[in-house]
Design a protein around this motif. Structure first.
Motif, PDB file in Angstrom:
ATOM      1  N   LEU A 194      -3.910 -21.714 -18.262  1.00  0.00           N
ATOM      2  CA  LEU A 194      -3.670 -23.148 -18.400  1.00  0.00           C
ATOM      3  C   LEU A 194      -3.294 -23.492 -19.835  1.00  0.00           C
ATOM      4  N   ILE A 195      -3.862 -22.736 -20.772  1.00  0.00           N
ATOM      5  CA  ILE A 195      -3.606 -23.036 -22.187  1.00  0.00           C
ATOM      6  C   ILE A 195      -2.213 -22.613 -22.584  1.00  0.00           C
ATOM      7  N   LYS A 196      -1.859 -21.401 -22.233  1.00  0.00           N
ATOM      8  CA  LYS A 196      -0.525 -20.919 -22.592  1.00  0.00           C
ATOM      9  C   LYS A 196       0.149 -20.365 -21.359  1.00  0.00           C
ATOM     10  N   LYS A 197       1.234 -21.017 -20.974  1.00  0.00           N
ATOM     11  CA  LYS A 197       1.883 -20.565 -19.752  1.00  0.00           C
ATOM     12  C   LYS A 197       2.863 -19.452 -20.045  1.00  0.00           C
ATOM     13  N   ASP A 253      -0.336 -17.645 -30.972  1.00  0.00           N
ATOM     14  CA  ASP A 253      -0.360 -17.910 -32.402  1.00  0.00           C
ATOM     15  C   ASP A 253      -1.639 -18.668 -32.740  1.00  0.00           C
ATOM     16  N   GLN A 300      -6.790 -23.556 -29.406  1.00  0.00           N
ATOM     17  CA  GLN A 300      -6.932 -24.071 -28.036  1.00  0.00           C
ATOM     18  C   GLN A 300      -7.968 -23.284 -27.257  1.00  0.00           C
ATOM     19  N   ARG A 348       4.074 -15.482 -42.424  1.00  0.00           N
ATOM     20  CA  ARG A 348       3.322 -14.269 -42.075  1.00  0.00           C
ATOM     21  C   ARG A 348       3.955 -13.057 -42.730  1.00  0.00           C
ATOM     22  N   TYR A 372      -8.729 -21.911 -40.223  1.00  0.00           N
ATOM     23  CA  TYR A 372      -9.560 -21.807 -39.016  1.00  0.00           C
ATOM     24  C   TYR A 372     -10.869 -22.584 -39.131  1.00  0.00           C
ATOM     25  N   LEU A 417     -12.520 -30.484 -33.459  1.00  0.00           N
ATOM     26  CA  LEU A 417     -12.493 -30.290 -32.010  1.00  0.00           C
ATOM     27  C   LEU A 417     -12.727 -31.614 -31.306  1.00  0.00           C
ATOM     28  N   ALA A 440       5.396 -26.764 -15.133  1.00  0.00           N
ATOM     29  CA  ALA A 440       5.360 -26.064 -16.422  1.00  0.00           C
ATOM     30  C   ALA A 440       6.623 -26.256 -17.243  1.00  0.00           C
ATOM     31  N   PHE A 484       2.448 -30.790 -19.840  1.00  0.00           N
ATOM     32  CA  PHE A 484       1.430 -31.784 -20.207  1.00  0.00           C
ATOM     33  C   PHE A 484       2.109 -33.096 -20.503  1.00  0.00           C
ATOM     34  N   ARG A 508      -3.830 -31.444 -28.166  1.00  0.00           N
ATOM     35  CA  ARG A 508      -4.022 -30.005 -28.351  1.00  0.00           C
ATOM     36  C   ARG A 508      -3.561 -29.525 -29.724  1.00  0.00           C
TER      37      ARG A 508
END
Lengths: 75, 353, 543
Positions: free
Chosen positions: A10-13, A30, A36, C300, C316, C325, C342, C349, C357
């Motif tokens: 669900l988080i990453k399709k 990433d 997430q 990176r 992080y 959060l 999708a 979404f 998110r």
């Protein structure tokens, strides 16, 4: 474990969570995706992932994530 | 680490050092003409040079040693680099004294006219023409400011950047190899330009600079202290009309007081037979025609006024006889090219014969 | 004693000899002595700073460990007789204690760094509009302060998290803080990665000596042959501003990018090569950055150790903190629940759901890049540099589903070479804009430089008459050929994902020697050193 993988999907399709073992190092996930996942762990499993656990090895496969979850639950 | 690894490391180190040394030998060339010319000096056997001539380009364009030997029987060498200044003269004498101890020094006064006696570009040509030795180090420490020593003492630090002129460097390298093969230089630091200058009146001032006097004093003091008996200061002939400054006469007085001699070759121009329309390749320098006359006149003057020991060892005689044997061929060729005005700079052995 | 000086090589050689002669158990002491000697030779006057950092961090870590152990012991002892409320209160108290200790060490050390780095600039800036005088502390930066401070602070955070056991031996810890190959310009190491390698003695191994040596040569080649020539061009253009923007501004940015990369990565290569000869594997700092396809990917590959540090210890922790959060959840709670496929515009979404998110991560990203920018120096333009990169990444994260949607609908094939080339090109352009901030005098100047690039032929009258800047045609040829060589090697590494030196090591020894001798002679003959060439310091030396 399957339930967990469903949530990951669900988080990453479009990512093969069942088989892939280089999710982070290979660029499939990433940093934002990792956040997430951590959000999801906090909301759905009430597991707090401390920053020290946010390393590639813990997020390279669904199995690794699951193992990390169990380890954190025990603490 | 196994033995074979150590061997590999040692071989690699050897190759590296060897290649860098080779690169250094090829590339450390301040000025090709000077490097090639002075390289020949070190090939001469010890105690074989009777007359050492010191000075800037008027020396090495004018005096041809094998001709002097052929006609008058004495050996000589031009200790001479481009724009050599009075400050360098002392080290030239030191160099000659170290292994030759000539009977006579001929010194060009023009070197004392330079205002900046330590001008780096020109000074470097003389210093870098010297072989690495204690004398060279001493000269560096005397004449160069301390913060620059490192790249004089290790010339590769400067000359590694000559890689884009590798043609010039290779030319020098090959000539050095040829001199090595023959065992000596045939032309004894001689240079000529194949052109004939048309005379036009040009005026200038002949003035000894303040710095020039300083280094003249240093030079004379050194020579006196070290027992140098015979020095002939000369003023070379030119097609420029000079107005002689009084500092020039002051210099002559100082030389006389020191007990040394002076010959004004410019004044003797007609005696020498100078032809202003034919004997120069530019207002300040003689071509091959002028050089022959100059050499003849000066050599005659030398043997008439000084006691030059011409008792040479057999191998020295053999060497100089051989060099002199090229004279006819060389002069014929150079005269032909000069008359044709081919405008060539000749200083590599190969150029001459 | 810079990384390209003969005295440095003599120093390294002496260290190597000593290292491998001394028995294995004591080899780390040689490293410590060498690091102390190095720092003393280069920067004796400011040595107290690094000593202070080492001592405060070491003590702080031991203290944290003591508190943590005490906590464990107490909890174990009172496992039975304390109720859960008491346990919770006790846990909270010890946590507060730990936080205080950590905060103390962080504030002290980052404080010193901040003051030394920014005080003069902020004071001057404030005096511009407040009635306060501009004070200058007149302190130069102690060698490597940005690097060793970050490295030590990373260590103490690791101890705080319980990830790393503290080092009880001060001498050993001092070695970690001051290890000389990395003190000048990094890379910034993680304790767990580096410490063990430092302390355990290594055997003399041919592969390490050979490959380390090749890496040093490669670094010297990039720095002394290419970077030190490029800087002549760069200085010539920048010294003539502002009349020289437009076309020359674009040239300046490109030259700067090349010069910075050659200089910085060259220096890193020398450091890593020296470490490798000692049997120590230091972290990468560059991975062919100009092949990056997105700005995030660029970071990176560029200054990897700094970004890794910031990601681990800043990004992080902020992004997964309770506050963030909750924030994300709060945004998402405003979304109406819809069931979208999708491949809809926002990737399955609604926009608000998507925002919820990514926004927390975006803010953390922005903050992180602001710090990256400001780490580079005291000037608002550096903040601009950081923000530019941060905003690009932020926007790309927000709009990522939209891009995918558009690509899907227009059926662009993304697996093709041409698409990858496009990605590399656009990332390159964006990165170049960022670099303009580095060389502009300030924000306004940098912005002008960038905007002027859109008008390359403008102000053609300002082309200088004197184009002789001290480089000959042969020098330009060297630059071009040098860049081509570096590009070829990078291309090989990128496509094969293999180490060039490993592949080289498999060839015949004669071929290896040709390459190595070629590199050595290239550096010795083509290097920009000697009279008339000012020894060019490494760009990152004064950080």
């Amino acid at each position: 474990m399957e339930e967990f993988i469903e949530k990951l999907k669900l988080i990453k399709k479009g990512v093969d969570f069942e088989n892939e073992t280089e999710l982070f190092d290979g660029g499939f996930l990433d940093s934002f995706d990792v956040i997430q996942i951590i959000t999801m762990l906090d909301e759905d499993y009430e597991i707090t992932v401390p920053p020290s656990e946010i390393v590639p090895t813990n997020f390279n496969s669904a199995k690794a994530m699951f193992a990390m979850m169990q380890r954190l639950e025990d603490e | 680490m196994k033995l074979k690894h150590w061997i590999r490391i040692i071989i690699f180190a050897g190759l590296s050092i060897g290649l860098i040394a080779l690169a250094s030998f090829v590339m450390c060339v301040a000025y090709e003409r000077d490097t090639v010319g002075m390289y020949g000096y070190y090939k001469e056997p010890d105690d074989s040079i009777s007359v050492a001539l010191i000075g800037p380009s008027t020396i090495y364009t004018s005096f041809y040693s094998p001709l002097a030997y052929e006609k008058y029987g004495f050996t000589s060498f031009n200790l001479s680099t481009s724009d050599m200044m009075g400050a360098s003269y002392k080290s030239a004498v030191q160099l000659a004294e170290s292994n030759q101890k000539p009977d006579l020094y001929v010194v060009e006064t023009w070197g004392f006219t330079y205002k900046d006696q330590l001008e780096p570009v020109h000074l470097r040509r003389w210093i870098d023409a010297m072989k690495d030795s204690e004398l060279r180090t001493q000269t560096i420490e005397e004449l160069i400011p301390e913060e620059e020593w490192y790249h004089y003492k290790h010339p590769f630090i400067k000359y590694h950047s000559r890689w884009d002129d590798i043609g010039g460097c290779l030319k020098v390298f090959i000539d050095k190899l040829q001199q090595n093969r023959k065992g000596y230089s045939v032309t004894k630091n001689f240079y000529t330009y194949t052109d004939v200058n048309e005379y036009k009146e040009k005026k200038s001032k002949y003035k000894i600079s303040e710095e020039g006097f300083k280094y003249l004093d240093i030079f004379l003091n050194y020579c006196k202290e070290n027992g140098i008996e015979n020095i002939l200061f000369i003023r070379s002939p030119e097609s420029i009309t000079y107005e002689m400054d009084e500092s020039y006469y002051e210099m002559l007085d100082i030389i006389e007081e020191a007990g040394y001699d002076f010959l004004d070759m410019q004044a003797a121009s007609s005696e020498i037979g100078m032809d202003l329309n034919h004997d120069f390749y530019n207002p300040g320098h003689l071509n091959i025609f002028g050089a022959q006359k100059y050499t003849d006149y000066l050599s005659k003057y030398i043997v008439e006024h000084y006691d030059i020991n011409t008792d040479y060892a057999p191998e020295v005689v053999k060497e100089w006889d051989d060099c002199a044997s090229y004279n006819k061929k060389i002069f014929e060729r150079l005269e032909r090219l000069t008359d044709k005005k081919t405008n060539e700079s000749l200083y590599i052995q190969r150029d001459f014969y | 004693m810079t990384l390209t000086s003969l005295s440095f090589f003599a120093f390294v050689f002496a260290t190597l000899v000593l290292y491998y002669i001394i028995p294995k158990k004591f080899r780390w002491i040689v490293l410590l002595a060498a690091s102390a000697a190095f720092y003393g030779i280069v920067c004796l006057k400011y040595m107290p700073f690094i000593v202070f950092t080492a001592i405060s961090t070491w003590l702080g870590a031991l203290w944290l460990d003591k508190v943590a152990n005490q906590r464990k012991a107490e909890l174990k002892e009172h496992k039975a007789d304390w109720d859960s409320d008491t346990k919770k209160a006790y846990k909270h108290k010890t946590l507060v204690n730990k936080r205080l200790i950590l905060a103390l060490v962080l504030v002290l050390n980052f404080g010193i760094l901040a003051v030394i780095k920014y005080f003069d600039y902020i004071s001057e800036w404030l005096s511009g509009f407040l009635p306060v005088p501009a004070i200058s502390l007149g302190i130069l930066l102690p060698l490597g302060i940005s690097f060793y401070t970050f490295q030590s602070m990373g260590y103490i955070v690791d101890v705080y998290w319980g990830k790393t056991a503290p080092e009880k031996n001060f001498a050993k810890f001092a070695l970690f803080v001051s290890f000389f190959p990395q003190i000048i310009q990094g890379p910034i190491a993680i304790y767990d990665d580096l410490a063990k390698q430092l302390y355990e003695g290594h055997d003399l191994q041919y592969e390490n000596i050979k490959n380390g040596f090749i890496l040093i040569l490669w670094g010297l080649f990039k720095k002394m042959v290419i970077a030190d020539r490029l800087i002549v061009i760069l200085n010539a253009i920048l010294d003539n501003r502002p009349g020289l923007y437009n076309f020359f501004g674009a040239i300046a940015i490109l030259v700067y990018a090349a010069q910075l990369y050659m200089d910085f990565s060259g220096g890193i290569d020398i450091s890593r090569g020296v470490a490798q000869m000692l049997g120590i594997n230091m972290a990468y700092n560059f991975k062919r950055p100009f092949f990056a396809r997105t700005v995030a990917d660029f970071w990176r590959r560029w200054h990897i150790s700094l970004c890794h540090w910031l990601r681990t210890y800043l990004f992080y922790p902020i992004a997964v903190s309770k506050a963030f959060l909750r924030f994300g959840k709060w945004i998402g709670s405003h979304a109406k629940k819809k069931d979208l496929p999708a491949d809809s515009v926002w990737g399955g979404f609604t926009f608000i759901e998507h925002a919820g998110r990514v926004v927390p991560g975006c803010i953390a990203t922005l903050l992180t890049f602001l710090i990256v920018g400001m780490w580079h120096g005291a000037n608002w333009k550096y903040a601009g540099y950081g923000l530019w990169n941060g905003i690009i990444i932020l926007v790309s994260m927000l709009l990522d589903p939209v891009f995918k949607y558009v690509i899907n609908k227009t059926k662009i094939r993304t697996q093709t070479f041409s698409w990858r080339l496009w990605q590399i090109f656009r990332t390159f352009v964006i990165t170049m804009v960022g670099f303009a901030f580095d060389i502009g005098n300030d924000m306004a100047d940098s912005a002008r430089m960038v905007l002027d690039c859109l008008n390359p032929l403008g102000r053609a009258a300002s082309v200088p008459a004197e184009l002789n800047i001290g480089l000959k045609i042969s020098d330009y040829a060297v630059i071009v050929v040098g860049l081509m060589i570096v590009f070829a090697v990078s291309l090989y590494q990128e496509r094969s994902q293999k180490s060039f030196r490993d592949t080289l090591g498999k060839q015949s020894i004669w071929f290896q020697w040709v390459i190595m001798l070629g590199l050595l002679l290239g550096v010795v003959i083509l290097g920009m050193y000697g009279p008339g060439v000012a020894a060019n310091e490494f760009v990152y030396m004064n950080f």
